[in-house]
Scaffold this active site. Sequence first.
Site, PDB file in Angstrom:
ATOM      1  CG  HIS A 138     -38.632   9.990  -2.552  1.00 33.81           C
ATOM      2  ND1 HIS A 138     -39.333  10.575  -3.586  1.00 33.81           N
ATOM      3  CD2 HIS A 138     -38.121   8.839  -3.056  1.00 33.81           C
ATOM      4  CE1 HIS A 138     -39.252   9.815  -4.662  1.00 33.81           C
ATOM      5  NE2 HIS A 138     -38.523   8.745  -4.362  1.00 33.81           N
ATOM      6  CG  HIS A 139     -37.691  16.056  -5.468  1.00 34.37           C
ATOM      7  ND1 HIS A 139     -38.490  17.088  -5.032  1.00 34.37           N
ATOM      8  CD2 HIS A 139     -36.772  16.631  -6.296  1.00 34.37           C
ATOM      9  CE1 HIS A 139     -38.078  18.230  -5.579  1.00 34.37           C
ATOM     10  NE2 HIS A 139     -37.037  17.969  -6.342  1.00 34.37           N
ATOM     11  CB  ALA A 140     -42.523  11.777  -3.411  1.00 34.92           C
ATOM     12  CG  ASN A 319     -41.954  18.435  -4.892  1.00 30.10           C
ATOM     13  OD1 ASN A 319     -40.776  18.754  -5.014  1.00 30.10           O
ATOM     14  ND2 ASN A 319     -42.323  17.280  -4.347  1.00 30.10           N
TER      15      ASN A 319
END
Length: 477
Positions: A138-140, A319
């Site tokens: 997941h990009h989280a 990120n």
Amino acid sequence: MTRLGGVDASFLYFETPETPMHVAGFTLYDLPEGYQGTFYERFRDLLVSRLHLVPVFSKKLSPTILDIHHPSWIEDPNIDISYHIKRATLSPPGNREQLEAMIADLHAQTLDRSRPLWQFVVIDGIETGQVALYSKVHHAAVDGGAGMVITNAIYDLTPEPRQVKPPEPKPAGASVPSGNPVADLVTSMVRFQLDMMRAAPEVMSNVANMFFPKVAKDQPIEAYLPKSPVRDMPSLLAPKSIFNVAIAKERSYAARALPLADAKAIAKATGGKLNDVVMAICSGALRRYLLGRHALPSEQLIAFVPISLRELGNTDLNNQVFGMMCGLATHIADPLERLKAIQAASADAKQIAGGLKSAMPQDYAFFGAPFLIRGLTELYGRSGLADVMPMAANVCISNVPGPPVPLYGAGAKVAALYPVSIPTHGCALNLTVQSYLGDLDFGLTADRRAVPDIGVLGDYLTESYAELKAAALPAKA
């Protein structure tokens, strides 16, 4: 317990069944002659032995009471490996189109939020005798730079896997969120407001310097008048295109590899950067594709280009990204002229972004952010506003540096590392490239309704590259 920052948490809030927010990779392996056992079993055992090298692989989400604040990562004591590492087999003949279609179908499936947010699928039955791995996180939890940390943890530099120190014993039971969530929220909000206040003078100063450059004393009055630091101020809105639509759940996917050395030679011969060449290759392919569909706008397409804020050596699994808008000069037919226009547009965009990215806060918090942002995201998707609203960009183009040396996984050599990325409402096509050894590995991910024939666009990448090479390096063409 570790609370997610605002940027990381946003990828959770923006996720809907139509817009999964995981980043992924499609890796091809060459099995050596006489390979013992199955790749699936050997890779599974190796990955299990190295899970502790990637902490987020053993953590799951813990939401706050009533969704008043960002969720936290907590340890999951009951990891179900059968969910996280799966096996799939292509039906005969197992060709490239079938493989890419399976990647697209796997990529359309959201991750189970009650578990750690990652899943790997080993794919066999490929007619070439190779084995593939589809891996999503997941990009989280990660961005492109952090994804390379996962690559370094999983892969080896020799066919023989390196010995990894086992993890330290953990206390029984999962960690439980503690503290006062309301007090935590207030603290986070105050911190965010203070960060914004501290950043404001720098932001304003950078903006002012862009339009009111410092000049020496005794200069004529004209020197003090507002000036643009760029040749042409970038357009705030992109022209309407077939990519600027609300998307559905189904995906289309294509992967192509192009020689890295010639791309670097083109950049050197034209006085630009490798990223300019990548965008020019994409631009030529997009122009040809849209012409074929009688859908090329008279104005140039605009690309959203992510920019990493990650400092050299930073291995945090979060990120750290910014972004810029760059014109793709799709209205120009000549490949060299198109590249020159992209080089100029890219330089201008970088100058604008460079003045702002260091001052922009990478966190936020306000009461009920998870509930409010998620609700607005779902409303935006259901309303179909993306079909009619003007957008800032037409497509997303991302370039991630990859390993320059051969990698091995479970005794097999990595032949290619193709990215699989995220389309969104209003931006139905994402073109991401990662370098590996002597290639630029392109991954094209799209909404299936918007780009049903994505293999055609992938083939146009190859043709665009050949056209640009012939124009910039005629002696090598």
